[in-house]
Design an enzyme around this catalytic site. Structure first.
Site, short mmCIF file in Angstrom:
data_model
loop_
_atom_site.label_atom_id
_atom_site.label_comp_id
_atom_site.label_asym_id
_atom_site.label_seq_id
_atom_site.Cartn_x
_atom_site.Cartn_y
_atom_site.Cartn_z
N TRP A 12 0.75 -1.17 0.01
CA TRP A 12 0.11 -0.12 -0.03
C TRP A 12 0.72 1.32 0.18
CZ3 TRP A 12 -4.32 -0.09 -2.26
CH2 TRP A 12 -5.17 -1.29 -2.08
N ASP A 60 -1.45 6.83 6.67
CA ASP A 60 -2.35 6.21 6.29
C ASP A 60 -2.51 5.05 7.39
OD1 ASP A 60 -4.01 4.30 5.15
OD2 ASP A 60 -3.08 4.05 3.23
N LYS A 107 -12.27 -1.25 7.77
CA LYS A 107 -11.59 -2.65 8.37
C LYS A 107 -11.81 -2.36 10.01
CE LYS A 107 -7.68 -2.72 5.16
NZ LYS A 107 -8.45 -2.85 4.12
N1 PMP Z 1 -4.13 1.90 2.22
C1 PMP Z 1 -4.20 0.55 2.89
C2 PMP Z 1 -3.08 0.62 4.32
C3 PMP Z 1 -5.07 -0.39 2.69
O1 PMP Z 1 -5.14 -1.44 3.28
C4 PMP Z 1 -5.81 -0.12 1.62
C5 PMP Z 1 -6.81 -1.27 1.07
N2 PMP Z 1 -6.92 -2.62 1.60
C6 PMP Z 1 -5.88 0.85 0.91
C7 PMP Z 1 -4.86 2.02 1.21
C8 PMP Z 1 -6.72 1.29 -0.09
O2 PMP Z 1 -8.18 1.58 0.32
P1 PMP Z 1 -9.30 2.02 -0.56
O3 PMP Z 1 -9.80 0.75 -1.21
O4 PMP Z 1 -10.38 2.56 0.34
O5 PMP Z 1 -9.01 2.90 -1.74
#
Ligand code: PMP
Length: 399
Positions: A139, A209, A233
């Site tokens: 990520w 994040d 989550k």
């Molecule tokens: N950051 C992290 C740490 C994630 O785990 C995720 C998705 N699992 C995201 C960003 C992307 O999130 P989204 O699908 O809400 O765009």
């Protein structure tokens, strides 16, 4: 008028698992009446399990909210009822985190992914300025790549050569002179790596994040320029992303951004500029209230999350010969436990038997494969105990 009764349609695989579990119910000592439900045995990495009382309240609200007599799905975002929902959700999150008044709390759309580009659009120190990124897994690599069209995004540290199994110390970062901010991911959801402490930086703001460990432990919000996390989550359903932004950073926002991409728009309109995801924010508010009433604050929740993780890592130690845990022990996550069986046949056997027992969401991320056990806030100690028991039995019978 003809009414059509809608019956839930079970997929054959799901139906099989439920049938198998029912078939086991009288024979297996672990499948007693107190056994957690299938929803409670959801160890998915996201969207993840939600607390059972919240599901019950959300279900009733879809039919009719006690406060208005209308379905939550038909409630106007301009109603007094929704103004109160926004207020309460913000208040409960602020209380849980003990966030200072200087932190503006926003409910945004576009997932955490939109933040990957909104952050550099809003918070770069001018069109040619650099920003620093810690690349510690799937990520954070994405956050870097998606920032690049917007800002001169520099790699402050990259764990790629070690297969993203370790995390850096803060003093090991290579920071660009005059960099706008440091971005990192506190918990790498795919690889199961988690930073223990907030960054110790010069005066550049840290932007984090926290999508996969938000509200799972105590955090000193004042150490961050911005924290963001999508709800799906630890906090609610998909569709809303919570952001806490130091209002001092809003002075950096360039004048010419499109309104939807400008944080100041959402601050000025109290997260109600266009139609927000009313249902997702409503459920997020219910979860935040549940966290406060159930645990009193984040200390007890954090202690519970630590115990849950310790139970799983301890059970996995019984499988030591057969598996490989992805993360270096020093940086193992309390939220996502990623591992793989050395023998692919054992891995599918494990997954099949787990499915028969009602466990779900155990498959690893497509980028690294293997398995992943996610232990978000709504996952109970009872559910974790059941899974640990299953792992230990599997180890004893296959060892
Ligand atoms: N950051 C992290 C740490 C994630 O785990 C995720 C998705 N699992 C995201 C960003 C992307 O999130 P989204 O699908 O809400 O765009």
């Amino acid at each position: 008028m003809m009414t059509v009764a809608l019956k839930p349609v079970a997929t054959s695989r799901a139906a099989l698992r439920i049938a198998s579990r029912e078939a086991c119910a009288d024979g297996s000592p672990s499948l007693t009446a107190a056994m957690p439900s299938r929803n409670e045995l959801n160890f998915s990495a996201g969207p993840g399990a939600l607390p059972t009382p919240v599901l019950a309240q959300a279900q009733a609200a879809i039919h009719a909210l006690p406060e208005t007599g209308l379905s939550v799905l038909g409630m106007s975002h301009r109603s007094a009822w929704f103004a109160q929902v926004l207020h309460d959700a913000e208040h409960d999150i602020r209380m849980l985190l003990d966030a200072p008044a200087s932190r503006r709390i926003l409910f945004l759309q576009g997932g955490s992914s939109l933040q990957f580009s909104m952050i550099p659009m809003n918070f770069s120190l001018g069109p040619t300025a650099a920003a620093d990124y810690v690349v510690s897994g799937y990520w954070s690599r994405k956050s870097l790549c998606e920032a690049r069209p917007v800002v001169d995004a520099r790699v402050a540290w990259d764990g790629a050569s070690g297969g993203y199994r370790k995390l850096p110390t803060w003093s090991a970062l290579k920071l660009a002179a005059g960099g706008s901010y440091l971005h990192y991911v506190s918990n790498e959801t795919v690889e199961g790596l988690q930073f223990r402490d907030p960054p110790d930086l010069d005066d550049r703001p840290a932007i984090c994040d926290m999508s996969s460990d938000f509200l799972s432990r105590r955090v000193d919000v004042s150490r961050f320029g911005m924290i963001y996390a999508h709800a799906q989550k630890n906090l609610g359903p998909a569709g809303v992303t919570v952001a806490l932004i130091d209002e001092a950073l809003l002075d950096r926002v360039p004048a010419d951004l499109p309104p939807m991409l400008d944080f100041r728009t959402h601050v000025a309109h109290g997260s109600n500029y266009n139609t927000p995801p009313v249902f997702a924010i409503y459920v997020t508010g219910l979860v935040a209230r549940w966290l406060r009433t159930e645990f009193g604050g984040l200390e007890r929740l954090e202690a519970r999350n630590r115990r849950k993780a310790a139970t799983i890592y301890d059970a996995l130690a019984d499988l030591e010969e057969m598996i490989e845990l992805h993360a270096d022990p020093a940086v193992r996550s309390t939220m996502n436990v990623a591992f793989r069986f050395r023998d692919a046949r054992l891995q599918s056997m494990f997954l099949d038997e787990a499915a028969v027992r009602g466990f779900s969401g155990l498959e690893g991320h497509r980028s690294i494969g293997g398995l992943r056990i996610s232990l978000y806030n709504a996952v109970s100690e009872a559910a974790v105990g059941e899974l640990a028991g299953f792992i230990k039995t599997f180890a004893a019978t296959r060892g």
